[in-house]
Design an enzyme around this catalytic site. Structure first.
Site, PDB file in Angstrom:
ATOM      1  N   PRO A 207      24.401  -1.768  42.795  1.00  0.00           N
ATOM      2  CG  PRO A 207      23.455   0.229  42.048  1.00  0.00           C
ATOM      3  CD  PRO A 207      24.297  -0.344  43.151  1.00  0.00           C
TER       4      PRO A 207
ATOM      5  CB  SER B 191      25.336 -15.452  36.713  1.00  0.00           C
ATOM      6  OG  SER B 191      26.630 -15.034  37.157  1.00  0.00           O
TER       7      SER B 191
ATOM      8  CD  GLU C 242      16.945 -14.942  42.262  1.00  0.00           C
ATOM      9  OE1 GLU C 242      17.624 -15.195  41.242  1.00  0.00           O
ATOM     10  OE2 GLU C 242      16.075 -14.059  42.288  1.00  0.00           O
TER      11      GLU C 242
ATOM     12  CB  CYS D 288      15.869 -15.087  37.963  1.00  0.00           C
ATOM     13  SG  CYS D 288      14.639 -14.544  39.163  1.00  0.00           S
TER      14      CYS D 288
ATOM     15  CB  ILE E 108      17.422 -18.599  27.166  1.00  0.00           C
ATOM     16  CG1 ILE E 108      17.504 -20.040  26.664  1.00  0.00           C
ATOM     17  CG2 ILE E 108      17.298 -17.638  25.980  1.00  0.00           C
ATOM     18  CD1 ILE E 108      16.232 -20.554  26.037  1.00  0.00           C
TER      19      ILE E 108
END
Length: 466
Positions: free
Chosen positions: A174, A227, A248, A282, A370
């Site tokens: 994590p 990311s 993802e 996301c 953003i």
């Protein structure tokens, strides 16, 4: 709690290191605990533990695994208040958000157990009638997972659910920004009867050390939520042996609001999703294209809705300053601040919900994800190709369309390049596949399609007629 050390879990044992990492409450800026900083030698310990854990877990019958997993979900529910309290402290989430985050973990555990019982293992046609052909699904092996900080326990559930239901084992890392509740979840596994080594959870502040997991030939699947840049680094480090990937990654979700849409409803739904979790989602709307004939009307409704929004803090002051910098750059380039736009005075990393109008496509707020509480609103006209506007990004995670025309909605859903397109209302659920196209990743979380990624697809042929 500031002096409390939350240990890692390796092979069923609590593990610490000489070096620790502070965990900060973003609502106050205060240290609320520490977690260990993984060493290189512990990487090898983890890999050995996961390999042995896989042997034990995959050797159990699906029925045996089901009993243990459901017991695990029940134990987590019994510890809900403690886990939710930890989530609130480490993320700054409002309680309802934290309870949703926790609830998705147990929902995923129970969903994937049921989905495993519905796996298709079909008999295949043999044109000569000489063979019996069938498909067999078996656990893939050791999984390595890297998780994001925005929904800590939901992200754990997205990975633990299919890992446990399929019969795999896992090493999870994590984010060190929000590791506390996740570590506690891992430590509760033994009480349910999950064998040592099946779930291993580590924390690390040095990006080079976890690369030892990726370069090893032990893992069969590497999975990630994060990311696009991080995903590329993870995949590049993993290509020392043949591995499966399910990642993802970043998003830059477009919204198309057509002239015939219910504008008030569209504005309310877009604002509610945009500012959920302080915009740190996301699939958050990132570029809102509104037809010029209803542009001002949309802005008015959106501003009115945003004034009633109560948000938690951003995860760190670094992230807050990054988002404020995007706002300042947009203002310099001609964007107008409809509401918000500033940091909130006082402790913690709070900022105002922000709406920008007169945004152009070349501004950073249109080109970059953003990941914060800022909604840029752009206009389009009948002479524009609005689908091309929506697709004008390297990302393709999610998209939203608002129209009362069935044909317009179906055409937009067909032609927008995104892993999910929601028409007239954002909707996400565990039975629906979640994942991106283009630079937003490969593979799926949630649904039966996720579970299939943790399983082999083996064809077996038996001669029955010589």
């Amino acid at each position: 709690m500031a002096d409390k050390l939350f240990p890692m879990l390796i092979n069923g044992k609590s593990v610490t290191t000489d070096k620790s990492i502070d965990v900060i409450n973003p609502s106050t800026g205060e240290v609320i605990g520490q977690v260990p900083d993984l060493s290189e030698s512990q990487v090898a310990d983890c890999l050995r533990a996961a390999r042995e854990g896989f042997k034990q877990w995959s050797g159990k019958t699906p029925g045996e695994r089901k009993t243990i997993i459901l017991r695990y979900a029940d134990i987590l529910e019994e510890n809900k208040e403690r886990l939710v309290s930890l989530l609130i402290e480490e993320t700054g989430k409002p309680r309802d958000n934290a309870e949703y985050d926790f609830g998705m973990l147990t929902t995923c555990l129970r969903f994937f157990v049921e989905e495993a019982e519905r796996l298709e293992q079909p008999v295949l046609h043999d044109p000569d009638g000489r063979f019996l052909h069938y498909v067999q699904r078996q656990p893939l092996g050791v999984v390595v997972g890297f998780l994001a900080w925005n929904f800590p326990l939901l992200n754990v559930g997205y990975k633990l659910g299919p890992v446990l239901a399929s019969g795999c084992s896992v090493i999870l890392k994590p984010s060190t920004l929000t590791p506390l509740a996740s570590l506690e979840v891992a430590h509760l596994a033994s009480a349910a009867g999950i064998p040592d080594g099946v779930i291993n959870m580590v924390t690390c502040d040095n990006h080079e050390v976890p690369k030892g997991f990726l370069s090893s030939d032990i893992p069969e699947l590497v999975t990630m939520i994060g990311s696009t840049r991080g995903g590329l680094e993870v995949m590049n480090s993993s290509c020392t042996s043949i591995k499966h990937f399910s990642v993802e990654l970043g998003g830059n979700a477009p919204v198309l609001v057509y002239a015939d849409a219910d504008i008030e409803a569209a504005a309310n739904k877009i604002i509610d999703l945009k500012f959920a979790n302080t915009g740190q989602v996301c699939v958050s709307p990132n570029r809102c294209f509104v037809h010029e004939s209803v542009y001002e009307k949309f802005i008015d409704y959106a501003k009115k809705r945003a004034t009633d929004i109560v948000m938690g803090p951003m995860i760190s002051d670094k992230e807050r300053q990054r988002v404020l910098g995007l706002i300042d750059a947009a203002k310099v380039s001609g964007a107008q601040v409809i509401c918000g736009g500033k940091a909130v005075d006082g402790p913690g990393y709070f900022m105002e919900p922000t709406i920008l109008s007169d945004v152009r496509r070349d501004m950073k707020t249109s080109c970059e994800e953003i990941f914060g509480p800022v909604l840029p609103v752009l206009s389009f006209s009948d002479t524009d190709d609005e689908i091309a506007l929506a697709n004008d990004t390297e990302y393709g995670l999610a998209a939203y369309v608002f129209t009362t025309s069935l044909s317009v909605g179906l055409r937009a859903a067909r032609d927008i390049q995104a892993g999910s397109v929601c028409v007239n209302e954002p909707h996400y659920s565990v039975q629906l596949p979640h994942g991106g196209l283009k630079q937003s990743g490969i593979g799926k979380d949630c649904s039966k399609y996720s579970l299939e990624e943790y399983l082999t697809l083996k064809r077996i042929s038996i001669l029955i007629d010589k």
